[in-house]
Design an enzyme around this catalytic site. Structure first.
Site, PDB file in Angstrom:
ATOM      1  N   ASP A   9       0.716  -1.150  -0.512  1.00 51.96           N
ATOM      2  CA  ASP A   9      -0.053   0.346   0.301  1.00 51.96           C
ATOM      3  C   ASP A   9       1.064   1.098   0.166  1.00 51.96           C
ATOM      4  O   ASP A   9       2.178   1.301   1.021  1.00 51.96           O
ATOM      5  CB  ASP A   9      -0.645  -0.259   1.336  1.00 51.96           C
ATOM      6  CG  ASP A   9      -2.039   1.049   1.558  1.00 51.96           C
ATOM      7  OD1 ASP A   9      -1.954   2.337   0.870  1.00 51.96           O
ATOM      8  OD2 ASP A   9      -2.489   1.097   1.916  1.00 51.96           O
ATOM      9  N   ASN A  23      -6.831  13.071 -10.484  1.00 50.39           N
ATOM     10  CA  ASN A  23      -6.963  13.453 -11.343  1.00 50.39           C
ATOM     11  C   ASN A  23      -7.598  15.427 -11.617  1.00 50.39           C
ATOM     12  O   ASN A  23      -7.094  15.478 -11.174  1.00 50.39           O
ATOM     13  CB  ASN A  23      -9.308  12.930 -11.486  1.00 50.39           C
ATOM     14  CG  ASN A  23      -9.480  13.839  -9.967  1.00 50.39           C
ATOM     15  OD1 ASN A  23      -9.211  15.247  -9.942  1.00 50.39           O
ATOM     16  ND2 ASN A  23      -9.812  12.873  -9.164  1.00 50.39           N
ATOM     17  N   GLY A  31      -9.379   4.959  -5.810  1.00 45.15           N
ATOM     18  CA  GLY A  31      -8.148   3.959  -5.377  1.00 45.15           C
ATOM     19  C   GLY A  31      -7.400   4.773  -5.125  1.00 45.15           C
ATOM     20  O   GLY A  31      -7.539   5.205  -3.813  1.00 45.15           O
ATOM     21  N   VAL A  32      -6.200   4.679  -5.623  1.00 43.17           N
ATOM     22  CA  VAL A  32      -4.630   5.133  -4.757  1.00 43.17           C
ATOM     23  C   VAL A  32      -5.400   6.322  -3.815  1.00 43.17           C
ATOM     24  O   VAL A  32      -4.566   6.761  -3.108  1.00 43.17           O
ATOM     25  CB  VAL A  32      -3.788   5.043  -5.870  1.00 43.17           C
ATOM     26  CG1 VAL A  32      -3.980   5.977  -6.507  1.00 43.17           C
ATOM     27  CG2 VAL A  32      -2.636   5.454  -4.539  1.00 43.17           C
ATOM     28  N   ASP A  33      -5.528   7.577  -4.882  1.00 45.78           N
ATOM     29  CA  ASP A  33      -6.048   9.097  -4.923  1.00 45.78           C
ATOM     30  C   ASP A  33      -6.908   9.272  -3.103  1.00 45.78           C
ATOM     31  O   ASP A  33      -6.257   9.890  -2.723  1.00 45.78           O
ATOM     32  CB  ASP A  33      -6.680   9.414  -5.779  1.00 45.78           C
ATOM     33  CG  ASP A  33      -6.652  11.179  -6.105  1.00 45.78           C
ATOM     34  OD1 ASP A  33      -6.171  11.599  -5.248  1.00 45.78           O
ATOM     35  OD2 ASP A  33      -7.289  11.225  -6.223  1.00 45.78           O
ATOM     36  N   SER A 120      -2.660   5.132 -14.195  1.00 49.89           N
ATOM     37  CA  SER A 120      -3.714   4.711 -14.921  1.00 49.89           C
ATOM     38  C   SER A 120      -4.334   3.451 -14.863  1.00 49.89           C
ATOM     39  O   SER A 120      -5.062   3.465 -15.910  1.00 49.89           O
ATOM     40  CB  SER A 120      -2.897   5.171 -16.281  1.00 49.89           C
ATOM     41  OG  SER A 120      -3.333   6.143 -16.584  1.00 49.89           O
TER      42      SER A 120
END
Ligand code: ADP
Length: 168
Positions: A9, A23, A31-33, A120
């Protein structure tokens, strides 16, 4: 430059900078954001809002840098990966830009160790094998690589980890 591969992680990695697959809004997402903003706390969002107030949104392929808030790293570099649709060649170039622009920004801030997620390859549906090839090639070909001591590719899912393992 040492290249390292981890299945982990990214919010738990102790390096100078972790990269966020953000984004264009810079205001967080899934997600990771989502994980980075959740664990890093509001200092990251506040820094992103300040950047937006100055320069507007972040274009695909570009990168910006903020504090890492409560995370173990010092900085978060937010880069916007391309959505996999339309012109595949253009999207591949934009994905390579994410890695190059993040590394250049890292150098500008004296960063010696940097960790990348598989930009992505989640919600943006870039094919994982193609994305990994671009990531590895772009990092290995990075002209100013001597300035950065360590690049870590952090894979979250088994499929990406297997692909990176065979490439590295
Ligand atoms: P994108 O919109 O750029 O596709 P995602 O966050 O949806 O971004 O996915 C990018 C990659 O990040 C995916 O391979 C996903 O498995 C991975 N990922 C999701 N959460 C984490 C995390 N906490 N640490 C590292 N990688 C993660």
């Amino acid at each position: 430059m040492k290249i390292e591969l981890l299945k982990a992680d990214i919010t738990e990695i102790e390096v100078d900078a972790i990269v966020n697959a953000a984004n264009t809004s810079l205001l967080g997402g899934g997600g990771v954001d989502g994980a980075i903003h959740r664990k890093g706390g509001k200092a990251i969002l506040e820094a992103c809002i300040q950047i937006r107030n100055k320069q507007g949104s972040c274009k695909t392929g570009e990168a910006v840098i903020t504090t890492a808030g409560n995370l173990p790293s010092k900085y978060v570099i937010h880069t916007v990966g391309p959505v996999w649709n339309g012109d595949k060649e253009e999207k591949s170039k934009l994905l390579a830009d994410c890695y190059t622009n993040s590394l250049n920004l890292a150098i500008q801030h004296g960063i010696k160790s940097i960790a990348f997620p598989n930009i992505s390859t989640g919600i943006y549906h870039f094919p994982k094998d193609k994305a990994a090839e671009i990531a590895v090639k772009t990092v290995k070909d990075f002209e100013k690589s001597a300035v950065i001591e360590k690049v870590t590719f952090v894979c979250f899912d088994d499929e990406n980890y297997k692909i990176y393992k065979s490439l590295l």
